[in-house]
Design a protein around this motif. Structure first.
Motif, PDB file in Angstrom:
ATOM      1  N   ALA A 108       0.831  -1.213   0.000  1.00 59.13           N
ATOM      2  CA  ALA A 108       0.000   0.000   0.000  1.00 59.13           C
ATOM      3  C   ALA A 108       0.860   1.256   0.000  1.00 59.13           C
ATOM      4  N   ASN A 109       2.055   1.133   0.566  1.00 59.57           N
ATOM      5  CA  ASN A 109       2.990   2.271   0.588  1.00 59.57           C
ATOM      6  C   ASN A 109       4.007   2.190  -0.546  1.00 59.57           C
ATOM      7  N   ASN A 110       3.702   1.330  -1.529  1.00 61.43           N
ATOM      8  CA  ASN A 110       4.536   1.171  -2.732  1.00 61.43           C
ATOM      9  C   ASN A 110       5.973   0.774  -2.387  1.00 61.43           C
ATOM     10  N   LYS A 111       6.098  -0.132  -1.403  1.00 62.94           N
ATOM     11  CA  LYS A 111       7.412  -0.585  -0.974  1.00 62.94           C
ATOM     12  C   LYS A 111       7.637  -2.039  -1.396  1.00 62.94           C
ATOM     13  N   SER A 112       8.691  -2.241  -2.161  1.00 64.39           N
ATOM     14  CA  SER A 112       9.120  -3.603  -2.452  1.00 64.39           C
ATOM     15  C   SER A 112       9.742  -4.195  -1.187  1.00 64.39           C
ATOM     16  N   THR A 113       9.808  -5.518  -1.091  1.00 60.75           N
ATOM     17  CA  THR A 113      10.269  -6.169   0.138  1.00 60.75           C
ATOM     18  C   THR A 113      11.170  -7.366  -0.164  1.00 60.75           C
ATOM     19  N   VAL A 114      11.920  -7.767   0.855  1.00 63.48           N
ATOM     20  CA  VAL A 114      12.682  -9.018   0.827  1.00 63.48           C
ATOM     21  C   VAL A 114      12.151  -9.892   1.959  1.00 63.48           C
ATOM     22  N   THR A 115      11.787 -11.125   1.648  1.00 67.66           N
ATOM     23  CA  THR A 115      11.347 -12.065   2.679  1.00 67.66           C
ATOM     24  C   THR A 115      12.416 -13.130   2.875  1.00 67.66           C
ATOM     25  N   PHE A 116      12.886 -13.249   4.102  1.00 61.73           N
ATOM     26  CA  PHE A 116      13.922 -14.230   4.461  1.00 61.73           C
ATOM     27  C   PHE A 116      13.245 -15.562   4.787  1.00 61.73           C
ATOM     28  N   PHE A 117      13.844 -16.646   4.284  1.00 65.59           N
ATOM     29  CA  PHE A 117      13.361 -17.995   4.590  1.00 65.59           C
ATOM     30  C   PHE A 117      14.526 -18.847   5.091  1.00 65.59           C
ATOM     31  N   PRO A 118      14.275 -19.766   6.000  1.00 66.04           N
ATOM     32  CA  PRO A 118      15.256 -20.805   6.308  1.00 66.04           C
ATOM     33  C   PRO A 118      14.837 -22.107   5.628  1.00 66.04           C
TER      34      PRO A 118
END
Length: 299
Positions: A108-118
């Motif tokens: 909604a704030n036009n922010k791309s993201t990185v999601t960490f996974f193990p």
């Protein structure tokens, strides 16, 4: 030779992917007996890893975790194959998210993201997220040696909208997406063991000092991408639950390596809650230091 192996194996995998889940798990039970009792795949590594990180547990307790892990590993392998034939609707029933609003707030704030996974529970079925979001989904992965299977894996992930990119490609893709204003989310498996030569940061993991991969944190800081962790729980066979946890909303304001530390704290919590779902076949502790925490040498 690679093409021949692919032509022989792929029809078998395709056939398995069309089986109902009840047969998938019957097949997994049989595969478990072969892998665990006959082939004894990496049992020495698994046993030593468990002894290393759980010295307080009895041999009987560690043996129970070991067997449960191998059964889960067989389940997950066949679930990965099943992805080839599963519908988006079925996958969304089997992998549910508890707090999508946490992720959507960044969109909604036009922010791309990185999601960490193990390497824990199921990272293969996290592609179930794609239909819920408007970000372009990317999974960062290591290219397979067999180019035919590599192409197949890319196609399977792309069925629901995830584009696989290699670690080497990630920097260029992120830079281009930022320049083009593309809203994107990047999934990165971040608990692998770097080589000693490439290690920039060492920290405790399950009480043992080891080198840490910091590439995901570096990318978050470079491109100002909020860092998330997806905590995955296995509810029962073939059913998972994902919960988003914010590691850093403004990564450029966070001290160096704090995102990596926060990620590994979450991974430790998950392992302690249900250790059988971590991938113990990985030699995660092979590069630990020679100090007092080095309780056992893993070959």
């Amino acid at each position: 030779m690679q093409r021949l192996v692919y032509l022989v194996v792929f029809p078998v995998l395709w056939g398995i992917s069309k089986l109902p889940f009840r047969f998938i798990y019957l097949l997994s039970d049989g595969l478990f007996l072969i892998v665990y009792s006959l082939v004894r795949y990496r049992r020495k590594v698994v046993r030593e890893n468990l002894q290393l990180v759980f010295p307080e547990k009895s041999e009987k307790e560690r043996s129970k975790i070991e067997r449960a892990f191998y059964l889960h590993m067989c389940d997950m392998f066949l679930e990965m194959v099943k992805t080839l034939g599963i519908s988006a609707e079925e996958l969304q029933k089997r992998f549910v998210f508890t707090n999508l609003e946490t992720f959507r707030n960044f969109e909604a704030n036009n922010k791309s993201t990185v999601t960490f996974f193990p390497h824990y529970a199921s990272w293969e079925w996290t592609i179930a997220l794609d239909p819920y979001i408007r970000s372009k989904g990317y999974g960062v992965y290591q290219r397979l040696n067999n180019r035919y299977f590599d192409r197949w894996v890319r196609r399977v992930r792309a069925r629901l909208g995830t584009t696989l990119i290699t670690t080497a490609e990630s920097w260029k893709v992120m830079a281009k997406n930022k320049a083009d204003g593309v809203l994107a989310t990047y999934g990165m498996l971040s608990d692998q063991s770097p080589t000693r030569k490439k290690a920039r940061y060492w920290a405790p993991f399950m009480g043992i000092e080891v080198p840490m991969h910091v590439g995901a944190e570096t990318l978050c800081k470079k491109f100002d991408l909020p860092a998330l962790y997806l905590k995955v729980r296995k509810l029962k066979r073939g059913h998972y639950q994902g919960t988003f946890i914010v590691l850093a909303e403004k990564p450029q304001e966070v001290p160096e390596y704090e995102i990596t530390d926060a990620f590994f704290r979450e991974v430790e919590t998950a392992i302690k809650e249900a250790p059988e779902y971590y991938f113990w076949t990985h030699k995660r502790w092979k590069h630990r230091d020679g100090g007092p925490n080095a309780r056992l040498q893993v070959n």
